[in-house]
Design an enzyme around this catalytic site. Structure first.
Site, PDB file in Angstrom:
ATOM      1  N   LYS A  27      28.116 -31.551  28.220  1.00 28.51           N
ATOM      2  CA  LYS A  27      28.313 -32.261  26.962  1.00 28.51           C
ATOM      3  C   LYS A  27      28.951 -33.626  27.214  1.00 28.51           C
ATOM      4  O   LYS A  27      28.489 -34.647  26.709  1.00 28.51           O
ATOM      5  CB  LYS A  27      29.203 -31.406  26.056  1.00 28.51           C
ATOM      6  CG  LYS A  27      29.071 -31.723  24.601  1.00 28.51           C
ATOM      7  CD  LYS A  27      29.975 -30.813  23.778  1.00 28.51           C
ATOM      8  CE  LYS A  27      29.397 -29.413  23.612  1.00 28.51           C
ATOM      9  NZ  LYS A  27      30.381 -28.446  23.089  1.00 28.51           N
ATOM     10  N   ARG A  98      36.256 -30.106  21.796  1.00 25.81           N
ATOM     11  CA  ARG A  98      35.043 -29.352  22.127  1.00 25.81           C
ATOM     12  C   ARG A  98      35.064 -28.930  23.589  1.00 25.81           C
ATOM     13  O   ARG A  98      35.428 -29.705  24.454  1.00 25.81           O
ATOM     14  CB  ARG A  98      33.803 -30.230  21.884  1.00 25.81           C
ATOM     15  CG  ARG A  98      33.932 -31.147  20.691  1.00 25.81           C
ATOM     16  CD  ARG A  98      32.818 -32.179  20.603  1.00 25.81           C
ATOM     17  NE  ARG A  98      31.514 -31.582  20.415  1.00 25.81           N
ATOM     18  CZ  ARG A  98      30.372 -32.281  20.409  1.00 25.81           C
ATOM     19  NH1 ARG A  98      30.401 -33.594  20.610  1.00 25.81           N
ATOM     20  NH2 ARG A  98      29.226 -31.673  20.227  1.00 25.81           N
ATOM     21  N   GLY A 107      29.562 -18.207  25.450  1.00 25.78           N
ATOM     22  CA  GLY A 107      30.780 -17.397  25.455  1.00 25.78           C
ATOM     23  C   GLY A 107      32.053 -18.211  25.337  1.00 25.78           C
ATOM     24  O   GLY A 107      33.151 -17.682  25.245  1.00 25.78           O
ATOM     25  N   MET A 109      34.876 -21.334  24.052  1.00 27.01           N
ATOM     26  CA  MET A 109      35.634 -21.567  22.829  1.00 27.01           C
ATOM     27  C   MET A 109      34.810 -22.311  21.779  1.00 27.01           C
ATOM     28  O   MET A 109      34.035 -23.196  22.105  1.00 27.01           O
ATOM     29  CB  MET A 109      36.867 -22.401  23.130  1.00 27.01           C
ATOM     30  CG  MET A 109      37.789 -22.488  21.928  1.00 27.01           C
ATOM     31  SD  MET A 109      38.946 -23.855  22.006  1.00 27.01           S
ATOM     32  CE  MET A 109      37.971 -25.162  21.292  1.00 27.01           C
ATOM     33  N   ARG A 371      21.109 -32.548  25.066  1.00 28.76           N
ATOM     34  CA  ARG A 371      20.999 -31.784  26.318  1.00 28.76           C
ATOM     35  C   ARG A 371      19.557 -31.333  26.451  1.00 28.76           C
ATOM     36  O   ARG A 371      18.815 -31.303  25.457  1.00 28.76           O
ATOM     37  CB  ARG A 371      21.924 -30.582  26.298  1.00 28.76           C
ATOM     38  CG  ARG A 371      21.593 -29.631  25.178  1.00 28.76           C
ATOM     39  CD  ARG A 371      22.523 -28.440  25.149  1.00 28.76           C
ATOM     40  NE  ARG A 371      22.386 -27.754  23.879  1.00 28.76           N
ATOM     41  CZ  ARG A 371      23.285 -26.949  23.349  1.00 28.76           C
ATOM     42  NH1 ARG A 371      24.410 -26.727  23.971  1.00 28.76           N
ATOM     43  NH2 ARG A 371      23.087 -26.363  22.201  1.00 28.76           N
ATOM     44  N   HIS A 489      22.225 -18.883  16.011  1.00 30.28           N
ATOM     45  CA  HIS A 489      22.682 -18.298  17.272  1.00 30.28           C
ATOM     46  C   HIS A 489      21.640 -17.336  17.830  1.00 30.28           C
ATOM     47  O   HIS A 489      21.246 -17.415  18.991  1.00 30.28           O
ATOM     48  CB  HIS A 489      24.014 -17.569  17.049  1.00 30.28           C
ATOM     49  CG  HIS A 489      24.527 -16.882  18.278  1.00 30.28           C
ATOM     50  ND1 HIS A 489      24.265 -15.558  18.551  1.00 30.28           N
ATOM     51  CD2 HIS A 489      25.239 -17.353  19.325  1.00 30.28           C
ATOM     52  CE1 HIS A 489      24.828 -15.241  19.703  1.00 30.28           C
ATOM     53  NE2 HIS A 489      25.432 -16.310  20.188  1.00 30.28           N
ATOM     54  N   SER A 797       6.827  -7.170  59.370  1.00 32.68           N
ATOM     55  CA  SER A 797       7.075  -7.297  57.940  1.00 32.68           C
ATOM     56  C   SER A 797       8.500  -6.815  57.697  1.00 32.68           C
ATOM     57  O   SER A 797       8.830  -5.662  57.996  1.00 32.68           O
ATOM     58  CB  SER A 797       6.075  -6.453  57.156  1.00 32.68           C
ATOM     59  OG  SER A 797       6.389  -6.517  55.793  1.00 32.68           O
ATOM     60  N   CYS A 864       8.474  -7.506  52.687  1.00 31.71           N
ATOM     61  CA  CYS A 864       7.884  -6.626  51.679  1.00 31.71           C
ATOM     62  C   CYS A 864       8.933  -5.866  50.884  1.00 31.71           C
ATOM     63  O   CYS A 864       8.621  -4.962  50.140  1.00 31.71           O
ATOM     64  CB  CYS A 864       6.889  -5.676  52.320  1.00 31.71           C
ATOM     65  SG  CYS A 864       7.647  -4.581  53.522  1.00 31.71           S
ATOM     66  N   TYR A 884       4.165 -15.152  54.820  1.00 30.03           N
ATOM     67  CA  TYR A 884       3.927 -14.697  53.455  1.00 30.03           C
ATOM     68  C   TYR A 884       5.107 -13.891  52.932  1.00 30.03           C
ATOM     69  O   TYR A 884       5.941 -13.403  53.705  1.00 30.03           O
ATOM     70  CB  TYR A 884       2.657 -13.855  53.364  1.00 30.03           C
ATOM     71  CG  TYR A 884       2.756 -12.522  54.052  1.00 30.03           C
ATOM     72  CD1 TYR A 884       3.248 -11.410  53.378  1.00 30.03           C
ATOM     73  CD2 TYR A 884       2.361 -12.362  55.379  1.00 30.03           C
ATOM     74  CE1 TYR A 884       3.366 -10.182  54.004  1.00 30.03           C
ATOM     75  CE2 TYR A 884       2.462 -11.142  56.012  1.00 30.03           C
ATOM     76  CZ  TYR A 884       2.980 -10.051  55.318  1.00 30.03           C
ATOM     77  OH  TYR A 884       3.107  -8.836  55.941  1.00 30.03           O
TER      78      TYR A 884
HETATM   79  P1  ADP Z   1      28.803 -26.086  20.726  1.00 28.69           P
HETATM   80  O1  ADP Z   1      29.047 -26.300  22.172  1.00 28.69           O
HETATM   81  O2  ADP Z   1      29.055 -24.698  20.284  1.00 28.69           O
HETATM   82  O3  ADP Z   1      27.506 -26.672  20.286  1.00 28.69           O
HETATM   83  P2  ADP Z   1      30.053 -28.444  19.699  1.00 28.69           P
HETATM   84  O4  ADP Z   1      31.260 -28.951  20.385  1.00 28.69           O
HETATM   85  O5  ADP Z   1      28.789 -29.136  20.027  1.00 28.69           O
HETATM   86  O6  ADP Z   1      29.955 -26.892  19.968  1.00 28.69           O
HETATM   87  O7  ADP Z   1      30.392 -28.567  18.175  1.00 28.69           O
HETATM   88  C1  ADP Z   1      30.123 -27.681  17.147  1.00 28.69           C
HETATM   89  C2  ADP Z   1      29.666 -28.448  15.926  1.00 28.69           C
HETATM   90  O8  ADP Z   1      30.599 -29.419  15.538  1.00 28.69           O
HETATM   91  C3  ADP Z   1      28.375 -29.174  16.176  1.00 28.69           C
HETATM   92  O9  ADP Z   1      27.567 -29.084  15.054  1.00 28.69           O
HETATM   93  C4  ADP Z   1      28.820 -30.584  16.393  1.00 28.69           C
HETATM   94  O10 ADP Z   1      27.832 -31.503  16.080  1.00 28.69           O
HETATM   95  C5  ADP Z   1      30.008 -30.682  15.460  1.00 28.69           C
HETATM   96  N1  ADP Z   1      30.957 -31.687  15.916  1.00 28.69           N
HETATM   97  C6  ADP Z   1      31.599 -31.718  17.092  1.00 28.69           C
HETATM   98  N2  ADP Z   1      32.364 -32.823  17.202  1.00 28.69           N
HETATM   99  C7  ADP Z   1      32.196 -33.512  16.058  1.00 28.69           C
HETATM  100  C8  ADP Z   1      32.720 -34.744  15.570  1.00 28.69           C
HETATM  101  N3  ADP Z   1      33.538 -35.482  16.319  1.00 28.69           N
HETATM  102  N4  ADP Z   1      32.334 -35.141  14.360  1.00 28.69           N
HETATM  103  C9  ADP Z   1      31.507 -34.399  13.613  1.00 28.69           C
HETATM  104  N5  ADP Z   1      30.987 -33.231  13.995  1.00 28.69           N
HETATM  105  C10 ADP Z   1      31.320 -32.784  15.224  1.00 28.69           C
HETATM  106 MG    MG Z   2      26.891 -28.372  20.305  1.00 27.42          MG
END
Ligand code: ADP
Ligand code: MG
Ligand code: MG
Length: 905
Positions: A27, A98, A107, A109, A371, A489, A797, A864, A884
């Site tokens: 990210k 984030r 998994g 935060m 991404r 999700h 083999s 094999c 192979y």
């Molecule tokens: P994940 O890794 O679970 O996608 P993110 O960090 O991308 O988590 O964020 C979760 C949500 O919060 C996403 O929809 C993202 O676009 C939004 N978000 C994150 N940071 C900001 C920000 N600075 N302003 C507005 N929305 C945000």
């Molecule tokens: Mg995201």
């Protein structure tokens, strides 16, 4: 210790860039890169993954000390760019915190938004925006997220509900409100009050009003989340090392919840399910963050064409669609156009399909994430070939774009066309992840695990899924959700896993308490059979038959591309004409392992086999072998015919004889009658065959060396079959393989019998064929003495199943008791029976190959074991110079791709 721990980005500048994923996480690296290519991104900074490692080593206090001055500067940088102040009452600067590992990990935060708000700042924000409702909505979201994520208020088990959601429901009920958007400012104020009270009650402490305390709490929570059970499980599932660590991104907030000129959404530059080159995605007006994927409101489509497609599936009329669910293309045309330009720019820049997050704040577009998007196997192949043909990427890149293991999905069953016509459609949702699934209904992820352990096929139905459900989703045939869109999700995770998924089937009602699913008045209970079509979104009652898929044109193109670059050949392990045909269809260039004993269990022939084993002397054995000869010969004819023109490696009898004898009284009685001996005599012989450790006992070439007549019969069957085909103009190329040798003498004795018998047959028939005699290398001593063995053996083999067993000293049959624990504790990184242990067992393979070729330069070498179809192991085989690899039929395409990739990199 004055290394750089924080990297800034903002205003078209950045200290990081895309190729710094290891340090900045995916990210963070891409947020930096987007700045550099001129995409609008709110300013912020990334704390490196190395700090996560330091945090785990030195703890919280030390990390705060190490970061303090850098963080202060980084926050100032944000303040300068946006012109507000962190912690200020009048003009507060709010941020999001984030997580962001090298690869995206569900998994980890959850993000905390609107951090920096408190009882004072909320008033400032209300005044400055002239929008109190927005300010209080942001505040109540923040307190809730902070409570859940940082203060640990999120419920641990499925029975509990989120304490904050409970409070929201109470207020909604009291006010007679359905949607969150209808909550008035006073309601939101009330929510904040009650949220804080709940926090005090549960945690014993007050909600932290100080923004800096909030910030440190959130940063440390991200680091802590690296070692939660969920995160660890996800890493195991996806083989992500535990020492990578996660980065933390802190970024200025932009607000999608400022009113009807604001929105938030997610988008894909191409269709992640089918691979179609069509921009698509979902958005919600006046919403924030995860609202789109959370399934609280029905998300709307970004493009008009996507919107119309959605309406058709959701059975929404065009009139209703345009009025209630219009596309972004319709509601905000200039923003839509700008988004299209950015989406094209990003795809061309990264030269791959991108998964985007964006927010529109009061008419201005901001990108929050890009991404390379997760995709199904089908989409992965299609996109690679399309992008190659578009000239976006070259051939080698196209080959490297496809994960070999993902091809498995293309080879999965689809519904039988006739069966599907008759099937009763009970609901329709979104075609979130293609495939066909049939199974028994379960409603909880842990139940799915339990049922799957009992070998039951299950379909997991949930109102919506969350990261807690990962394990259960992984063992289910398919996933059905009542809520959530194509980017929910469930949909994203299912596509990643290659699982069939139907999401957002609006007509179904799930009652967790009663464990029922209701649709159109029909009630389904836990355990009822149900089927899902992930390509159309249809849900059927009962079991629907499936059949093997037809492989598309793109798949064929990809496979031909493999052939252009590959050096190694790919053979198959096949014991029947049918398996051979399937494998040949997938491009197998021969059989690397034909296990003769696998045919023994079919029909009546087991009786003749048992007679041979139970015979008390050579004469008795020869009588039984005579019965077996024509059976084996015709089996070989079938296989040679299916593989005509290609080599077929036939392994002589290998397993302990005890495996074949009857252990039940009925079977023993039958043999007594067949052989005209008493039941007691049969029992005695069965007993005499029992071994303490059969895998190290009387098996492999030890059988043929103690009972040469078995080798004689099998050789005769092979050679006669080949000659019979030759008479019909069909070329058979047998390679006779002697199993389980440890000394060269064991090999030589078997080889003599084989060559003498073959000569005898040639003399009888007055006709000859070419054949090779070689051996399996599966005992460490054979690998160690490979130079000697290769003086006689024409091919090797590597039988890496047994070789792994004997090198580790792990009994394959008993390893289940400790291997899972070893993997969980990290004593082993991977199951060595699945992924070749290159460090240990691999040494024997490499040395055996080299030494063998030192005495026979043209020694043919292959593998094999199970590893022959495992991509990483295939790459290893390429590196040691094997001719192979051989694997099960359905893994042939996977091995072909891995072999081609090995030749490229
Ligand atoms: P994940 O890794 O679970 O996608 P993110 O960090 O991308 O988590 O964020 C979760 C949500 O919060 C996403 O929809 C993202 O676009 C939004 N978000 C994150 N940071 C900001 C920000 N600075 N302003 C507005 N929305 C945000
Ligand atoms: Mg995201
Ligand atoms: Mg073996």
């Amino acid at each position: 210790m004055n290394k750089k721990r924080i990297y800034l980005f903002g205003n078209g500048k950045a200290e990081g860039k895309a190729d710094m994923k290891n340090l900045l996480g995916g990210k963070g690296a891409n947020l930096a890169e987007m700045n550099l290519v001129g995409v609008p991104v709110p300013p912020g900074f990334t704390i490196t993954t190395e700090v996560c490692t330091e945090y785990n080593q030195f703890g919280k206090e030390k990390i705060m000390e190490l970061l303090k001055s850098e963080i202060t500067g980084a926050i100032q940088n944000i303040e300068n760019i946006i012109g507000s102040k962190f912690g200020d009452k009048e003009n507060p600067c709010l941020v999001s915190v984030r997580s962001g590992a090298r690869v995206s990990m569900p998994g980890m935060m959850d993000t905390v938004l609107n951090l920096g708000l408190n009882d004072d700042a909320v008033e400032g924000l209300a005044k400055k925006s002239n929008n109190p409702r927005f300010a209080w909505d942001s505040y109540r979201r923040f307190v809730q997220m902070y409570g859940d994520v940082v203060l640990g208020m999120k419920p641990a088990s499925k029975e509990e509900t989120d304490p904050f959601e409970k409070i929201i429901d109470e207020i909604k009920e009291a006010k007679n409100i359905v949607n969150d958007t209808e909550l008035a400012t006073e309601d939101l104020q009330e929510l904040v009050k009650r949220f804080k009270k709940a926090i005090k009650e549960v945690t014993g402490s007050d909600f932290p009003e100080d923004p800096w305390t909030q910030l440190w709490g959130a940063i440390c929570a991200v680091f802590d989340s690296w070692n939660t059970e969920r995160a660890i499980y996800y890493r195991q599932l996806n083989r992500i090392p535990g020492d990578w660590g996660t980065a933390v991104n802190v970024q200025a907030m932009v607000y999608g919840n400022m009113g009807n000129n604001s929105a938030t959404g997610v988008a894909f530059t191409r269709d992640a399910a089918t691979g179609e080159d069509m921009f698509n995605g979902e958005y919600l007006i006046n919403a924030q963050g995860e609202d789109v994927v959370a399934g609280i409101r029905t998300p709307q489509q970004i493009t008009l064409i996507g919107s119309r497609r959605w309406a058709e599936l959701a059975k929404v009329s065009e009139e209703d669609r345009a009025a209630k669910y219009p596309s972004l293309e319709e509601t905000m045309p200039p923003i839509y156009k700008e988004l299209c330009v950015i989406e094209t720019k990003l795809e061309n820049h990264y030269k791959d399909m991108q998964d985007l997050e964006f927010t529109i704040q009061d008419g201005k577009l901001w990108l929050l994430q890009t991404r390379s998007g997760k995709r199904t196997g089908v989409a992965m192949v299609k996109m690679a070939i399309d992008m190659l043909e578009e000239g976006l990427i070259d051939e080698k890149t196209a080959l490297l774009r496809v994960e070999p293991n993902k091809l498995d999905e293309l080879l999965h069953p689809v519904f039988d066309a006739a069966a599907i016509k008759k099937a009763l459609v009970v609901a329709k949702g979104l075609p979130a992840s293609p495939g066909a699934a049939t199974g028994q209904l379960v409603f909880f992820a842990d139940e799915a695990e339990k049922w799957a352990k009992d070998k039951k096929k299950v379909v997991l139905a949930r109102i919506e899924t969350s990261p807690e459900d990962l394990r259960g989703m992984n063992v289910s045939e398919g996933i059905l959700t009542a809520r959530g869109g194509m980017t929910s999700h469930a949909a994203v995770v299912a596509r990643g896993m290659g699982k069939c998924c139907v999401s957002g089937a609006g007509s179904i009602r799930i009652n967790y308490k009663e464990r029922t699913l209701t649709s159109d008045g029909q009630v389904f209970h836990e355990g009822d059979w149900i089927s899902l079509n992930g390509s159309t979104g249809e849900v059927y009652k009962g079991k629907v038959d499936t059949k093997n898929p037809e492989l598309s044109g793109d798949f064929g193109k990809l496979m031909s591309l493999c052939d252009k670059y590959t050096v190694m050949k790919v053979r198959t392990n096949a014991d029947t004409p049918n398996d051979s045909k399937v494998a040949r269809g997938f491009g197998a260039q021969g059989i690397g392992l034909c296990r003769t004993e696998h045919m023994f269990f079919e029909g009546d022939r087991i009786k003749a086999v048992r007679e041979m084993i139970l015979a008390k002397d050579e004469t008795g054995r020869r009588v039984a072998l005579k019965k077996l000869l024509p059976i084996q010969r015709s089996d070989f004819e079938g296989i040679f015919d299916a593989m005509q023109g290609l080599p077929v490696t036939v392994r002589l009898l290998d397993p302990p004889l005890h495996e074949f004898v009857p252990h039940d009284e009925k079977g023993q009685q039958e043999m007594a009658e067949e052989m005209h001996i008493s039941l007691n005599e049969v029992k005695a012989r069965v007993e005499s065959l029992a071994e303490f450790n059969p895998m190290l006992g009387h098996r492999g070439c030890r059988l043929g060396n103690t009972y040469p007549e078995i080798t004689e019969m099998q050789t005769r069957a092979i050679i006669e079959a080949a000659l019979n085909l030759k008479a019909k103009g069909i070329q058979a190329i047998p390679e006779i393989m002697i199993p389980l040798i440890g000394t060269v003498e064991e090999f030589k004795m078997q080889e003599d019998i084989i060559r003498q018998t073959a000569q005898k047959v040639f003399d009888e028939r007055n006709e000859i064929i070419d054949f090779l005699v070689g051996t399996m290398i599966e005992i460490p001593r054979a690998a160690l003495t490979a130079a000697e063995v290769a003086k006689h053996a024409e091919f090797f083999s590597f039988g890496t199943n047994d070789l792994t067993q004997m090198t580790f000293g792990y009994s394959r049959d008993d390893a289940g008791k400790f291997l899972p624990i070893y993997l969980a504790k990290g004593i082993l990184k991977e199951d060595p029976f699945q992924v070749l242990d290159q460090v240990g067992v691999g040494q024997l393979v490499e040395m055996g190959t080299k030494n063998g070729r030192s005495s026979r330069p043209n020694l043919k070498v292959g593998i094999c074991g199970e590893h022959g179809g495992e991509p990483k192991s295939v790459m290893f085989c390429h590196r040691v110079g094997m001719n192979y690899v051989s694997c099960s039929p359905y893994r042939v395409p996977i091995a072909r791709l891995a072999a081609a990739q090995a030749a490229i990199i």
